[in-house]
Design a protein around this motif. Structure first.
Motif, PDB file in Angstrom:
ATOM      1  N   MET A   1       0.838  -1.211   0.000  1.00 12.31           N
ATOM      2  CA  MET A   1       0.000   0.000   0.000  1.00 12.31           C
ATOM      3  C   MET A   1       0.865   1.250   0.000  1.00 12.31           C
ATOM      4  N   SER A   2       1.883   1.237   0.847  1.00 13.60           N
ATOM      5  CA  SER A   2       2.718   2.439   0.958  1.00 13.60           C
ATOM      6  C   SER A   2       3.530   2.671  -0.312  1.00 13.60           C
TER       7      SER A   2
ATOM      8  N   LEU B   1       2.541   1.833  -3.309  1.00  9.98           N
ATOM      9  CA  LEU B   1       1.550   2.341  -4.270  1.00  9.98           C
ATOM     10  C   LEU B   1       1.231   3.806  -4.002  1.00  9.98           C
ATOM     11  N   LEU B   2       1.110   4.122  -2.710  1.00  8.52           N
ATOM     12  CA  LEU B   2       0.842   5.513  -2.303  1.00  8.52           C
ATOM     13  C   LEU B   2       1.954   6.442  -2.767  1.00  8.52           C
ATOM     14  N   ALA B   3       3.189   6.009  -2.499  1.00  8.53           N
ATOM     15  CA  ALA B   3       4.342   6.831  -2.868  1.00  8.53           C
ATOM     16  C   ALA B   3       4.385   7.043  -4.374  1.00  8.53           C
TER      17      ALA B   3
ATOM     18  N   VAL C   1       1.860   6.905  -6.566  1.00 12.21           N
ATOM     19  CA  VAL C   1       0.772   7.787  -7.012  1.00 12.21           C
ATOM     20  C   VAL C   1       1.065   9.234  -6.642  1.00 12.21           C
ATOM     21  N   GLN C   2       1.563   9.407  -5.417  1.00 11.81           N
ATOM     22  CA  GLN C   2       1.824  10.771  -4.947  1.00 11.81           C
ATOM     23  C   GLN C   2       2.915  11.446  -5.777  1.00 11.81           C
TER      24      GLN C   2
ATOM     25  N   GLU D   1       3.744  10.761  -8.805  1.00  8.39           N
ATOM     26  CA  GLU D   1       3.190  11.019 -10.143  1.00  8.39           C
ATOM     27  C   GLU D   1       2.352  12.299 -10.138  1.00  8.39           C
ATOM     28  N   LYS D   2       1.510  12.411  -9.115  1.00 12.44           N
ATOM     29  CA  LYS D   2       0.620  13.567  -9.016  1.00 12.44           C
ATOM     30  C   LYS D   2       1.410  14.853  -8.784  1.00 12.44           C
ATOM     31  N   GLU D   3       2.429  14.752  -7.924  1.00 12.38           N
ATOM     32  CA  GLU D   3       3.266  15.933  -7.646  1.00 12.38           C
ATOM     33  C   GLU D   3       3.911  16.431  -8.936  1.00 12.38           C
TER      34      GLU D   3
ATOM     35  N   ILE E   1       1.344  18.173 -11.110  1.00 10.04           N
ATOM     36  CA  ILE E   1       0.987  19.497 -10.594  1.00 10.04           C
ATOM     37  C   ILE E   1       2.128  20.480 -10.839  1.00 10.04           C
TER      38      ILE E   1
ATOM     39  N   LYS F   1       2.186  21.497 -14.355  1.00 15.82           N
ATOM     40  CA  LYS F   1       1.060  22.408 -14.590  1.00 15.82           C
ATOM     41  C   LYS F   1       1.431  23.812 -14.131  1.00 15.82           C
ATOM     42  N   MET F   2       2.018  23.867 -12.958  1.00 13.76           N
ATOM     43  CA  MET F   2       2.395  25.168 -12.384  1.00 13.76           C
ATOM     44  C   MET F   2       3.428  25.869 -13.256  1.00 13.76           C
TER      45      MET F   2
END
Lengths: 207, 183
Positions: free
Chosen positions: A107-108, A110-112, A114-115, A117-119, A122, A125-126
């Motif tokens: 889980m951790s 996968l979390l890392a 996804v996070q 990737e999202k960072e 973003i 985008k910025m």
């Protein structure tokens, strides 16, 4: 053999029966083939021997036999000549069913994943937004500068017209008329007020 | 009720990451040694304590209406849709925030988008089309949405311009009462 054999074609049967034995004999003891083998081939063989090739009688036959026969796999042809739908081919040796994510470690990770990737998304985008903002700012400044230049030019022309008018009042009547003509033209071009032209009309009527 | 598969979990976390900055706090171990897990029942994803989830295994799938916090629902096309019930979790670790004035709270709670005139303040450096949590001026979470403009663009916007598209608001507890938890 002959009495037990069933003959399907009546017309074909007698022909085969009558010519069967003789045909075989003919093929085995054919005059034409004999003459070819005995007369025609011998000089040819000698010619090949001269060139240095070993003249074996079985060599030509072997070549004919060795016609390459490829399997479908060798040619890369699919077994079914059609598209295999997704889900039909299942990897062998794999366990059936769903794989659940329930333990903390997976889980951790996968979390890392996804996070991160999202960072990244973003952040990009910025960055893009900032770049666009800079471009917009530069364009705005450029437009403002152009506007200021245009106004300055307009002011300059206005000033020039005023000066000319002053000179015209001091000068002769003809000169005044010329000035009037010019100023009207310029006013039309710049699109300035109509009140001034009215004034002039009045002054002209007085004359 | 079952745990989420790899793919499902990725979709859910991807959606949550739009609104939250710190995802790791979601699965951090609690003081009593327990932890939170994600469970799926009838296409709805629940965020629930492991001890509670283990207790709930004795309840049949059809008999189990809801447990823990319902985060949202998996659509038939495999996407994940957040429900308003996920708001407390999103509000805890919100990445971007918008505070609406008193006069803007009611229109938002009745399901309309947020216009610039109703915004009290907003997070700096917020890009376009990014998830944000909507608060009242008293810091009470009212719902969540997606920004229509970046913060810099929104400053130049006229007062009637939309700055945030509503995704869910607390008014849904009344409006979608019938379908929010089942169906």
């Amino acid at each position: 053999m002959a009495p037990t054999r069933t003959v399907k074609n009546k017309h074909a049967a007698p022909k085969a029966g009558s010519k069967g034995g003789s045909g075989k004999k003919r093929s085995s003891t054919d005059g034409v083939s004999k003459s070819k083998s005995s007369k025609g081939k011998k000089p040819a063989i000698s010619a090949t021997e001269v060139k240095g090739r070993p003249n074996l009688p079985g060599l030509n036959k072997d070549k004919k036999k060795k016609l390459p026969v490829y399997t479908d796999k060798e040619l890369g042809i699919p077994e079914l000549n059609m598209i295999t739908p997704v889900g039909v081919t299942k990897p062998r040796g794999k366990k059936k069913g769903k794989v659940f994510v329930d333990d903390r470690e997976s889980m951790s990770t996968l979390l890392a994943l996804v996070q991160a990737e999202k960072e990244g998304q973003i952040e990009s985008k910025m960055m893009r937004a900032r770049q666009l903002e800079e471009i917009r700012e530069a364009r705005r400044k450029e437009a403002e500068k152009k506007e200021a230049e245009r106004r300055a030019e307009l002011e300059q022309t206005k000033e020039a017209i005023r000066r000319k008018r002053k000179r015209g009042k001091k000068g002769t009547k003809d000169g005044q008329e010329e000035d009037e003509g010019e100023s009207v033209k310029e006013l039309a071009a710049t699109g300035s007020k109509a009140t001034k032209s009215k004034k002039k009309k009045v002054s002209f009527a007085e004359d | 009720m079952r745990p989420l598969t790899d793919q499902e979990m990725k979709v859910v976390l991807d959606k949550l990451a739009n609104y939250m900055s710190d995802l790791k706090s979601l699965i951090a171990p609690l003081e009593d040694g327990d932890r939170y897990v994600f469970r799926l029942n009838h296409n709805r994803v629940y965020y629930v304590k492991l001890s509670l989830a283990n207790l709930a295994t004795c309840v049949g799938r059809d008999a189990l209406l809801s447990l823990g916090t319902c985060l949202g629902k998996m659509t038939k096309s495999g996407k994940f849709r957040l429900h308003i019930t996920a708001l407390p979790i999103l509000a805890r670790g919100a990445r971007h925030k918008i505070w609406v004035k008193e006069n803007g709270a009611q229109p938002f709670l009745y399901g309309s988008n947020i216009v610039k005139a109703h915004v009290g303040r907003w997070s700096e450096d917020c890009p376009e089309h990014q998830g944000c949590v909507v608060y009242s001026m008293a810091d009470i979470p009212l719902g969540f949405g997606v920004t229509a403009r970046s913060t810099t663009e929104a400053r130049r916007l006229d007062p009637t311009g939309i700055v945030c598209f509503r995704q869910a608001d607390c008014g849904e507890y009344l409006r979608d009462e019938d379908t929010l938890f089942a169906g």
